[in-house]
Design a protein around this motif. Structure first.
Motif, PDB file in Angstrom:
ATOM      1  N   ASN A  31       0.850  -1.190   0.000  1.00  0.00           N
ATOM      2  CA  ASN A  31       0.000   0.000   0.000  1.00  0.00           C
ATOM      3  C   ASN A  31       0.884   1.237   0.000  1.00  0.00           C
ATOM      4  OD1 ASN A  31      -2.216  -1.639   2.284  1.00  0.00           O
ATOM      5  ND2 ASN A  31      -2.612  -1.237   0.162  1.00  0.00           N
ATOM      6  N   GLY A  32       0.498   2.213  -0.790  1.00  0.00           N
ATOM      7  CA  GLY A  32       1.225   3.476  -0.803  1.00  0.00           C
ATOM      8  C   GLY A  32       2.568   3.435  -1.511  1.00  0.00           C
ATOM      9  N   GLY A  34       3.072   3.219  -4.865  1.00  0.00           N
ATOM     10  CA  GLY A  34       3.062   3.989  -6.110  1.00  0.00           C
ATOM     11  C   GLY A  34       2.432   3.256  -7.289  1.00  0.00           C
ATOM     12  N   LYS A  35       1.687   2.183  -7.044  1.00  0.00           N
ATOM     13  CA  LYS A  35       1.094   1.381  -8.123  1.00  0.00           C
ATOM     14  C   LYS A  35       0.039   2.167  -8.904  1.00  0.00           C
ATOM     15  CE  LYS A  35      -0.442  -1.677  -5.202  1.00  0.00           C
ATOM     16  NZ  LYS A  35      -0.019  -1.028  -3.945  1.00  0.00           N
ATOM     17  N   THR A  36      -0.910   2.726  -8.153  1.00  0.00           N
ATOM     18  CA  THR A  36      -1.972   3.474  -8.837  1.00  0.00           C
ATOM     19  C   THR A  36      -1.375   4.700  -9.532  1.00  0.00           C
ATOM     20  OG1 THR A  36      -3.538   2.705  -7.173  1.00  0.00           O
ATOM     21  CG2 THR A  36      -4.251   4.530  -8.532  1.00  0.00           C
ATOM     22  N   SER A  37      -0.369   5.291  -8.896  1.00  0.00           N
ATOM     23  CA  SER A  37       0.279   6.465  -9.497  1.00  0.00           C
ATOM     24  C   SER A  37       0.864   6.124 -10.865  1.00  0.00           C
ATOM     25  CB  SER A  37       1.390   6.981  -8.596  1.00  0.00           C
ATOM     26  OG  SER A  37       0.860   7.287  -7.333  1.00  0.00           O
ATOM     27  N   ARG A  52      -8.154  10.173 -10.925  1.00  0.00           N
ATOM     28  CA  ARG A  52      -8.383  10.278  -9.486  1.00  0.00           C
ATOM     29  C   ARG A  52      -8.702  11.682  -9.028  1.00  0.00           C
ATOM     30  NH1 ARG A  52      -4.099   6.801  -5.960  1.00  0.00           N
ATOM     31  NH2 ARG A  52      -2.450   7.822  -7.147  1.00  0.00           N
ATOM     32  N   THR A  58      -1.495  18.041  -7.237  1.00  0.00           N
ATOM     33  CA  THR A  58      -1.259  16.860  -6.394  1.00  0.00           C
ATOM     34  C   THR A  58      -0.512  15.779  -7.176  1.00  0.00           C
ATOM     35  OG1 THR A  58      -3.396  15.921  -6.961  1.00  0.00           O
ATOM     36  CG2 THR A  58      -3.317  17.195  -4.957  1.00  0.00           C
ATOM     37  N   ILE A  60       2.130  16.450  -9.083  1.00  0.00           N
ATOM     38  CA  ILE A  60       3.540  16.827  -9.155  1.00  0.00           C
ATOM     39  C   ILE A  60       4.217  16.464  -7.836  1.00  0.00           C
ATOM     40  CG2 ILE A  60       5.157  18.745  -9.513  1.00  0.00           C
ATOM     41  CD1 ILE A  60       2.786  20.192 -10.970  1.00  0.00           C
TER      42      ILE A  60
END
Ligand SMILES: Nc1ncnc2c1ncn2[C@@H]1O[C@H](COP(=O)(O)OP(=O)(O)OP(=O)(O)O)[C@@H](O)[C@H]1O
Ligand SMILES: [Mg+2]
Length: 363
Positions: A31-32, A34-37, A52, A58, A60
């Motif tokens: 979790n957290g 950077g996958k979705t990013s 999203r 947000t 950058i």
């Protein structure tokens, strides 16, 4: 024809990453991490916005002036480099094959990208906007003229709504002029949507639902945004007084929608969450296949947190569906083993990437 290289700089928590994707790509990490990013970055390259947030700042990386995304797409032995940069002031720079471009739609043309996230249920439960956007994305890719008509229609709609709201003295003479153009463009848009949806349904039902014995007994209806047995000019005339009171145009292609139902009622009440998710996959895969069939463009399918809420059996069905799809696929998951049921059915070359604190490592 697919992305052969992707690089990100200062996007969310990812400082710098370059990777060489395959046909099927698994991105796994805590979790957290950077996958979705990472998926968000690919989406941004096509849509010029995030799935999203609307707040570009947000995206950058903390205290950086801008983010930059680059990708190379191979198409018929030709490599097409594309890039986009966005700074804290909201300025966007786009480059396609080394040339600057001012239009996001140019990027979208090169890269058809669709996304499925755990929040994608809103497709069924939310208002018609998202369902309309889904259809329009398909029409945009397969019908060259659609985008211009759609843009012009939206300008006319805005003008018409401004008249209805501000009620200027010359309203009675101006409205019929705008109505004529409104109807002309509305009919063009609706005709293109209607014909696309017919082709979409043929592919969706014959190639996916029947063949895979999935989701039997479904019906998809297209609502034009006004009663299809009535002429739009009459509908506008009938609604004129009401529209003047409301201050906006209540009927027209900007209100179009699709409804999906079974013999038990609308899918959003008849289906379980797992079934809805499977249906969503089927819809997206059908759309990808149709775009590819009609334009030869390979599309990209981003699947965020694939295993969430899916039993092994449904994951296998998702695998079956994805195996019918020639799109380049990016799947995120917390643990790579939890997507093995999906991967077993996918025979195409695969790549595995581990994300850790914003760093992407090829496994
Ligand atoms: N602009 C930013 N600058 C730096 N870090 C950011 C920025 N925006 C978000 N982050 C951080 O980036 C991290 C990655 O978020 P992301 O949503 O990609 O994680 P994830 O791997 O998808 O996690 P999950 O499994 O929980 O969905 C988060 O810790 C988040 O706080
Ligand atoms: Mg995530």
């Amino acid at each position: 024809m697919s992305l052969t290289s992707i690089s990100l700089n200062n996007f969310r928590n990812i400082e710098a990453a370059t990777l060489a994707p395959e046909a099927i790509n698994i991105i796994y990490g805590e979790n957290g991490s950077g996958k979705t990013s990472f998926l968000e970055a690919i989406y941004f390259l096509s849509h010029g916005r995030s799935f999203r947030t609307n707040k570009h700042r947000t995206l950058i990386r903390d205290s950086q002036p801008h983010f930059t995304l680059h990708a190379k797409k191979r198409s018929n032995n030709l490599t097409i480099p594309v890039g986009i940069q966005k700074d804290t002031h909201g300025e966007t720079q786009i480059k396609i094959q080394g040339k600057a471009s001012r239009r996001i739609s140019d990027l979208a043309q090169v890269l058809p990208v669709q996304v499925i996230t755990p929040e994608s249920y809103s497709f069924f439960f939310g208002g018609p906007k998202e369902r309309r956007a889904f259809i329009d994305l398909g029409v945009f890719h397969v019908e060259q003229e659609f985008f211009v008509h759609w843009q012009n229609f939206n300008k006319v709609l805005k003008q018409r709504n401004a008249l209805l709201k501000n009620k200027p003295a010359e309203l009675r003479t101006m409205l019929p002029v705008w109505d004529k153009e409104f109807v002309r463009l509305a009919e063009k848009i609706t005709q293109l949507r209607e014909s696309y949806i017919e082709r979409f349904k043929a592919l969706f039902f014959d190639r996916l639902c029947t063949e895979l014995e999935l989701l039997n007994d479904l019906e998809i209806d297209f609502n034009w945004g006004w009663k299809r047995t009535e002429s739009l000019a009459d509908v506008l005339a009938q609604n004129r007084d009401g529209d003047l009171m409301r201050g906006y145009t209540s009927k027209g292609p900007h209100k179009a929608d699709i409804t999906i139902k079974t013999s038990l009622g609308p899918v959003e009440t008849a289906f379980s969450r797992g079934q809805l998710k499977l249906l969503l996959y089927a819809l997206k895969v059908a759309q990808n296949s149709l775009i590819e069939k009609e334009t030869g463009k390979q599309s990209i399918l981003l699947i965020d947190d694939l295993p969430s809420e899916l039993s092994e059996d449904t994951k296998m069905k998702v695998g079956q569906l994805l195996s019918r799809c020639d799109a380049q696929i990016f799947i995120t998951t917390i643990e790579s083993q939890s997507v093995s049921a999906v991967l077993e059915t996918l025979a195409r070359p695969k790549a595995l990437f581990h994300v850790k604190h914003g760093e992407l490592i090829t496994r």
